[in-house]
Design an enzyme around this catalytic site. Structure first.
Site, PDB file in Angstrom:
ATOM      1  CG  ASN A 160       5.790 -22.011  11.581  1.00 53.43           C
ATOM      2  OD1 ASN A 160       6.935 -21.733  11.906  1.00 53.43           O
ATOM      3  ND2 ASN A 160       4.760 -21.290  11.981  1.00 53.43           N
ATOM      4  CG  HIS A 214       1.548 -12.750  11.280  1.00 56.11           C
ATOM      5  ND1 HIS A 214       2.770 -12.307  10.822  1.00 56.11           N
ATOM      6  CD2 HIS A 214       1.751 -14.042  11.642  1.00 56.11           C
ATOM      7  CE1 HIS A 214       3.667 -13.277  10.899  1.00 56.11           C
ATOM      8  NE2 HIS A 214       3.074 -14.349  11.398  1.00 56.11           N
ATOM      9  CG  ASP A 236       4.205  -9.505   9.679  1.00 59.03           C
ATOM     10  OD1 ASP A 236       3.028  -9.893   9.537  1.00 59.03           O
ATOM     11  OD2 ASP A 236       5.097 -10.196  10.177  1.00 59.03           O
ATOM     12  CB  SER A 276       5.690 -15.836  12.651  1.00 58.04           C
ATOM     13  OG  SER A 276       5.567 -15.925  11.269  1.00 58.04           O
TER      14      SER A 276
END
Length: 615
Positions: free
Chosen positions: A296, A204, A171, A366
């Protein structure tokens, strides 16, 4: 006539196959890049590679570079370039010395929807909250973690908490905020800046890592799914959320070589990469379970890398158990997990733009993927080692969704408690089975009337009704039975409804949904929208078919049969399910369906009278 029908079905199948091929190729080629990957063959001597790189630099006025220090052993180099240069390189003499020449696609963190701050979550009454059990953790905001309650995590914790398992979080890096101080970490790497410390400059990755293994039962903050597991932070995304396929591939191989048991990738994009696919296969062959977010965009397919074989693609649902509005679905989705909505976000401690620790509620696939990664860690800690076996446990233990023709949920919704018990015992006991029956509605008498085992009865009634209408008219207006008429009766009333549930990985489902739908259902057969429902569930399509085909010696019977089939479909729907987009599901919708059913019957009768006079 039979030959004509077979010819038409062949043409439909051929067109569908061509569309599938073109669509799949288009999805694979879709993506952004400004650099090109050159992966030289392992058997090419170093001096030959050096000569080729010098020639490429001179011919294309570029400077070939290693992506990072791990790229040298794999002979992977990167140069600046666009699609035109890519095509030129693939056709050049240099291609003989390479295994792969492809775009260095940029994948991005799956952008979360609007963040919700802790203060807002605490003040909002509509935000999902639950009452923790007496044996639940004592974390301050655990009651706000509806997501953990939704997957039955406390029942899973009674068996294991993930000790001894390592989860690699590929990530934007991970910052050890206060609620991660007690979490175990193993060394990772920053592939963006080529350094050992993989700290987060986005927020994130820290949020994702928290869902996997946030410190739990420490009277602070929130809880994590597998809170005794270790985190391996691997930074492949910059502060702006973008990262290259080359970095992601190296991170996957790094994780596999350094002992990771599970990999979570809450990132994705368009563009198929052979380099990344090879890295995934490498990790899978070393026993690593790989999980990725579906995306998304509310698209009818997961993004890469969730679409790749050996990657568990995760879609998202909200506190109400319904698919989250943003979540991708369809091809590439293997299972669903809590991702949050405006009614309830996924709360974890992370960092803000200034690098300060904050509790933040985010929503997205996520956020859903690390729930599955955490449960995969719990499953592996329970004794199931192979990634394919872990996937099987996840799918067999998931809460199944009865009607999911668009594959919103894959095998179903994540169930941590059932998964861990299935992994530990090999079977689910009667108490677990009873709970599964209850959770899925099988113990509710309404299930047996509203759907479930009798869901096919309306379809059967529609088909039988269409034949009864045809038989009734045949008494007064004699006409011959034919394949064309029978096909029309079935197409108008129910379609080949058993095809609707067909799902083949990575191929569009629309051909099956179209063939499995009656004419009134075609309005939502392709993209799942009901907006065209009032048009298709009316006399308009039959009128068009009669007008178009009545002069044809064979196809006129298909038009007449379809019209009678629509009349039967609308009649049964008016009684059993009077739902019309924009009209609701009450008496107005019922009257609308009945009127159009009568009009369809009248149109078929007129067409037969015209046929009788012509004869």
């Amino acid at each position: 006539m039979r030959k004509l029908i077979l010819l038409c079905l062949f043409v439909i199948g051929l067109v569908s196959a061509v569309f599938v091929f073109l669509n799949t190729q288009g999805l694979a080629a879709k993506g952004e890049f400004d650099t090109i990957l050159l992966d030289f063959r392992e058997d090419i001597p170093a001096d030959v590679i050096k000569q080729d790189l010098q020639a490429i630099a001179q011919q294309y006025n570029v400077t070939p570079q290693l992506d990072n220090k791990f790229s040298q052993k794999d002979h992977v180099y990167i140069i600046k370039g666009d699609r035109q240069r890519l095509k030129a390189l693939q056709k050049s003499a240099f291609a003989k010395a390479t295994e792969i020449i492809e775009p260095n696609y940029v994948y991005k963190l799956i952008p979360p929807a609007k963040p919700i701050w802790l203060g807002e979550m605490l003040s909002r009454q509509e935000d999902k909250e639950f009452t923790p059990s007496l044996t639940g953790p004592n974390d301050e905001y655990y009651s706000k973690q509806w997501n953990l309650h939704k997957i039955g995590v406390e029942g899973a914790w009674s068996q294991t908490k993930g000790s001894g398992i390592t989860v690699a979080v590929i990530d934007s890096g991970v910052t050890k905020v206060r609620d991660l101080q007690e979490t175990k970490f193993v060394p990772g790497y920053d592939f963006v800046n080529d350094k050992e410390e993989a700290t987060d400059d986005n927020g994130h990755g820290t949020h994702v890592a928290g869902t996997v293994a946030q410190a739990t039962n420490n009277k602070y903050g929130v809880a994590g799914v597998a809170y005794e597991a270790s985190i391996m932070p691997l930074k492949v995304l910059s502060a702006y959320g973008g990262g290259t396929v080359a970095d992601i591939a190296e991170a996957i191989k790094f994780a596999a070589d350094k002992g990771a048991d599970v990999i979570n990738m809450s990132l994705g994009g368009g563009g198929e990469s052979q380099l990344l696919k090879d890295a995934i296969n490498y990790a899978h062959n070393k026993g690593v379970t790989i999980i990725a977010a579906a995306g998304n965009e509310n698209d009818n397919s997961a993004s890469y890398p969730a679409r790749y074989p050996h990657v568990i693609g995760v879609s998202a649902f909200g506190p109400d158990g319904e698919k989250a509005p943003y979540s991708n679905f369809g091809a590439g989705v293997d299972i669903a997990a809590p991702g949050g909505t405006d009614a309830g976000a996924i709360l974890q401690e992370t960092i803000n733009d200034e690098g300060e620790a904050v509790f933040l509620g985010l929503q997205g696939t996520s956020m859903a993927a690390p729930h599955v990664a955490g449960v995969a860690a719990l499953i592996k800690a329970s004794g199931i080692k192979e990634p394919d076996a872990i996937l099987q446990v996840l799918q067999q233990s998931a809460r199944q969704i009865k009607e999911d023709s668009l594959n919103y949920y894959g095998a179903g919704q994540l169930n941590a408690e059932a998964a861990v018990k299935l992994a530990a015992q090999g079977t689910i006991n009667f108490q677990d089975f009873f709970r599964w029956l209850r959770d899925n509605g099988y113990l509710n008498p309404r299930f047996w009337f509203d759907g479930g085992a009798v869901a096919l009865i309306p379809k059967i009634l529609m088909v039988v009704g269409s034949y009864l209408l045809a038989w009734f008219l045949r008494v007064y207006l004699p006409f011959p039975w034919s394949w064309s008429l029978s096909s029309g009766l079935i197409f108008g009333s129910s379609g080949l409804f058993f095809l609707k549930g067909f799902y083949i990985f990575d191929l569009p489902q629309w051909p099956f949904r179209v063939l499995g739908s009656s004419i009134p259902e075609l309005g939502n057969a392709i993209q799942g929208t009901d907006a065209l429902n009032p048009i298709f569930a009316s006399v308009l399509i039959p009128i068009g078919l009669i007008a178009l085909l009545l002069g044809h010696p064979s196809w006129k019977w298909f038009a007449i049969g379809s019209t009678l089939g629509v009349a039967a479909c609308l009649s049964v729907s008016a009684v059993l399910d009077p739902t019309v987009w924009g009209l609701g599901s009450g008496n107005i919708a019922r009257v609308y369906l009945i009127i159009n059913a009568l009009l369809c019957y009248a149109i078929a009768r007129l067409a037969l009278k015209n046929e009788d006079k012509t004869a």
